[in-house]
Design a protein around this motif. Structure first.
Motif, PDB file in Angstrom:
ATOM      1  N   ARG A   1      -4.719   9.806   9.198  1.00 27.72           N
ATOM      2  CA  ARG A   1      -6.150   9.788   8.880  1.00 27.72           C
ATOM      3  C   ARG A   1      -6.893  10.514   9.991  1.00 27.72           C
ATOM      4  O   ARG A   1      -6.747  10.187  11.168  1.00 27.72           O
ATOM      5  CB  ARG A   1      -6.636   8.352   8.741  1.00 27.72           C
TER       6      ARG A   1
ATOM      7  N   GLN B   1      -2.702   0.564  -1.664  1.00 28.86           N
ATOM      8  CA  GLN B   1      -3.062  -0.434  -0.666  1.00 28.86           C
ATOM      9  C   GLN B   1      -3.908   0.171   0.445  1.00 28.86           C
ATOM     10  O   GLN B   1      -4.796  -0.492   0.995  1.00 28.86           O
ATOM     11  CB  GLN B   1      -1.791  -1.048  -0.057  1.00 28.86           C
ATOM     12  N   THR B   2      -3.655   1.440   0.782  1.00 33.75           N
ATOM     13  CA  THR B   2      -4.314   2.068   1.925  1.00 33.75           C
ATOM     14  C   THR B   2      -5.572   2.833   1.527  1.00 33.75           C
ATOM     15  O   THR B   2      -6.572   2.827   2.251  1.00 33.75           O
ATOM     16  CB  THR B   2      -3.332   3.023   2.631  1.00 33.75           C
ATOM     17  N   PHE B   3      -5.514   3.494   0.376  1.00 30.61           N
ATOM     18  CA  PHE B   3      -6.646   4.302  -0.106  1.00 30.61           C
ATOM     19  C   PHE B   3      -6.936   3.895  -1.552  1.00 30.61           C
ATOM     20  O   PHE B   3      -6.691   4.664  -2.483  1.00 30.61           O
ATOM     21  CB  PHE B   3      -6.321   5.800  -0.023  1.00 30.61           C
TER      22      PHE B   3
ATOM     23  N   TYR C   1       1.852   2.071  -1.699  1.00 25.87           N
ATOM     24  CA  TYR C   1       1.288   2.254  -0.359  1.00 25.87           C
ATOM     25  C   TYR C   1      -0.073   2.940  -0.450  1.00 25.87           C
ATOM     26  O   TYR C   1      -1.033   2.526   0.218  1.00 25.87           O
ATOM     27  CB  TYR C   1       2.222   3.093   0.509  1.00 25.87           C
TER      28      TYR C   1
ATOM     29  N   THR D   1       8.125  -0.562   9.154  1.00 22.77           N
ATOM     30  CA  THR D   1       7.186  -0.243   8.072  1.00 22.77           C
ATOM     31  C   THR D   1       7.370  -1.144   6.855  1.00 22.77           C
ATOM     32  O   THR D   1       6.924  -0.810   5.759  1.00 22.77           O
ATOM     33  CB  THR D   1       7.375   1.225   7.639  1.00 22.77           C
TER      34      THR D   1
ATOM     35  N   LEU E   1       5.144   6.168   5.888  1.00 24.60           N
ATOM     36  CA  LEU E   1       4.520   5.259   4.942  1.00 24.60           C
ATOM     37  C   LEU E   1       5.306   3.957   4.869  1.00 24.60           C
ATOM     38  O   LEU E   1       6.365   3.812   5.508  1.00 24.60           O
ATOM     39  CB  LEU E   1       4.462   5.901   3.557  1.00 24.60           C
TER      40      LEU E   1
END
Length: 643
Positions: free
Chosen positions: A359, A229-231, A226, A47, A375
């Motif tokens: 998700r 970057q993701t949401f 994180y 990760t 994560l």
């Protein structure tokens, strides 16, 4: 067949390990071979991701404020505040704190409801170099004093200034008065580092007292980076601040909105329990990110369905956090809400907000909702009690590693050493034992199964029944106590207390509640109280919790009036009996004493509005939980001649 093949494979690995290491202790024997261990330790935990290593949260806010000074940062009711205004106000309060000898390593308590002042004070404490301790204004004075003294807080910032706030030896300072008397709003030289504390958050403790979780700037930054970057929260986006800041989910709301110049929409106090006001805030202010506890999400969806609401306007992401997310809630979400992605996030307070996420796609319905994969920079292991890796498909304890881990517990070195142990799979790093039971799927995602201990999550609140039991046992008339969480129907959990009291002693429910309220917050006070002659025990002499009786309808109120029950009262009784799944109640009963809670209240009010065609405020109902009194309010809102 797949289960049988997996068992045979594990048995083969076990025999091979016995043959290879005949002198190994039984607890050291492994059910995995080298290839599977490589997958469990490295492949599923690959990760690695970059994040700002030498920045503190407030410094990132300051950088954004310098880039977009005139952009709206905060929205509260009808008022707004720009980035520059927020930054200058926080600077003013930070200078006041510095003048009061608050510096790097200090701790400051903050007691406030959601407001501009709350956000200003949090940023100011961080700018001064200190860590903040969030204090719920609704908790008892005794619990407040304990938290402030245990955390070694230097002072308590409050808004609004309460009359005679009892904080023990800790000085109380009004945020507004401090802002008014501050000397300057100029930028302060930074004194904090990423390894310094950002907050100490108190959670329920099994010893009878809450324990303070100490979290550092770097841990929070890893999680927030994180999430961004993701949401991502973009310049025209908004995060909704609806979680009370005494709970760690609020940290993603408090600091997750400004990385690209977004804004924070602050929900007015009390509105977090009212679906109509949440929908209004989302719609009017373009909210794109919002958090929900799964149990509230269920009640929220029921209310949306009753009102015919099919979409949440601008909302792009709905994060479910705080407790297990059930499949029927996911199905309801996808059936009722279009255009919004549902994300299941998991993480104890000890791992800086979140540790895993999943998700949820509408076209892939889940029989069990996973908590997902770790994560960025987080490692997740499924271990037995001897820290041996468990193969895919076996249930074990979830243990977490990485920079998101908290520093430990305030003033509890033994508990810190027990829970934050050396990581046998990454030398030099620590491993947090969550106490949560999980099972890993073939693709590496994790399913939440339950708890090793008695800790429960109710409506998103983390509760140690032992803390309630200790508080009950301190009552002079109580000989022994037990507290459990019971689920009467899917999605509905309630705390039930059982006590053995001195002979010939009868303790009314109100006395139990009054005694508990002197120490515990309201969400830890059981919905039902049952007195027993003896506590059921198992063969080992411990309380047999499975033998504790389910609560029945137990109330002393009588409808002794000669007046007949009105039509409005009859309908309210019918609604109440349907929602609480009980019968035999009367107009003099109290909705909460019958087992009602804040989530069931949402359903109750929705059904009242549907039945009578009126609009009723949740806050009005909280003050009128007795059905007969509520009936009078309903009657006053009805058109003339209606019933």
């Amino acid at each position: 067949p797949e289960t049988v093949r997996r068992l045979l494979k594990m048995y083969g690995h076990l025999l091979e390990d016995i043959a290879d290491r005949p002198d190994a202790r039984v607890k050291e024997l492994r059910l995995t071979d080298a290839a599977e261990r490589e997958k469990l330790v490295k492949e599923f935990n690959d990760t690695r991701a970059a994040y700002p290593p030498n920045k503190c949260i407030h410094e990132l806010f300051e950088e954004q404020a310098s880039r977009t000074p005139d952009r709206t940062a905060l929205v509260f009711l009808e008022d707004t505040m720009t980035y520059e205004e927020l930054n200058r106000q926080a600077n003013r309060l930070a200078r006041y704190l510095r003048d009061k000898d608050i510096a790097a390593g200090s701790v400051v308590g903050i007691m406030s409801e959601r407001s501009f002042e709350m956000v200003i004070s949090i940023l100011a404490v961080l700018k001064a170099g200190a860590a903040y301790v969030p204090v719920d204004p609704q908790i008892s004075a005794e619990r407040r004093r304990y938290m402030l003294e245990d955390s070694n807080a230097r002072l308590l910032l409050v808004h609004p200034a309460p009359d005679g706030a009892d904080s023990g030896p800790v000085p109380v300072v009004s945020i507004q008065e401090a802002l008014a008397s501050a000397s300057s709003a100029d930028h302060l030289e930074p004194v904090s580092h990423t390894e310094d504390l950002i907050y100490i958050m108190y959670t329920s403790g099994s010893t009878g007292k809450p324990k303070g979780v100490m979290v550092e700037h770097g841990s929070v930054l890893n999680t927030l980076f994180y999430m961004q970057q993701t949401f991502p929260v973009h310049s025209n986006d908004a995060h909704l601040l609806k979680t009370h800041f005494a709970f760690d989910v609020s940290v993603s709301e408090l600091f997750g909105w400004f990385f690209e110049g977004g804004k924070l929409v602050i929900l007015e106090p009390g509105a977090e329990k009212e679906p109509v006001k949440i929908v209004k805030a989302i719609t009017e202010h373009g909210v794109t990110h919002a958090n929900f506890s799964p149990s509230f999400l269920q009640a929220f969806l029921e209310d949306l369905k009753a009102r015919g609401i099919r979409e949440l306007a601008s909302l792009r992401y709905a994060f479910a956090a705080g407790e297990a997310l059930k499949p029927h809630v996911v199905r309801s979400f996808h059936e009722q809400v279009s255009g919004t992605e549902l994300v299941n996030v998991y993480g104890p307070t000890e791992t800086a907000i979140y540790a895993t996420c999943h998700r949820l796609r509408q076209d892939t319905p889940e029989e069990q909702v996973p908590i997902g994969a770790p994560l960025a920079n987080v490692q997740a292991y499924v271990l037995d009690r001897y820290s041996q890796l468990l193969p895919i498909g076996l249930i074990g304890e979830l243990c977490l590693s990485g920079p998101s881990l908290a520093r430990g517990y305030a003033n509890l070195p033994e508990l810190t050493a027990e829970k934050f142990a050396p990581n046998p799979y990454r030398p030099g790093e620590r491993l947090y034992r969550t106490g949560d039971l999980v099972r890993r799927r073939d693709n590496g995602t994790l399913d939440y199964i339950g708890r090793i201990d008695q800790q429960v999550k109710i409506r998103g609140f983390r509760i140690e029944p032992g803390e309630i039991e200790e508080t009950l046992a301190s009552h002079p008339s109580i000989l022994s106590a037990a507290v459990i969480a019971r689920e009467d129907e899917p999605g509905r959990q309630m705390l039930v207390a059982y006590c053995v009291v001195h002979p010939d002693t009868e303790i009314p429910d109100e006395e139990w509640k009054r005694h508990l309220a002197e120490w515990l917050p309201s969400y830890m006070i059981p919905s039902a109280f049952i007195q027993l002659e003896t506590m059921p025990l198992n063969k080992s002499g411990k309380v047999d919790r499975s033998a504790l009786p389910a609560p029945g309808l137990n109330h002393d109120s009588k409808n002794e009036s000669d007046q007949p029950i009105s039509e409005v009262e009859r309908k309210l009784i019918g609604i109440t009996e349907s929602i609480l799944n009980i019968s035999g109640i009367n107009p003099n009963d109290n909705f909460f004493d019958l087992g009602g809670n804040s989530l069931l209240t949402i359903r109750f009010i929705t059904e009242i509005e549907q039945t009578f065609g009126i609009s009723l405020s949740l806050m009005d109902f909280i003050d009128l939980p007795v059905l007969a009194k509520l009936a009078k309010t309903v009657e006053s809102l009805l058109p003339v001649g209606a019933s």
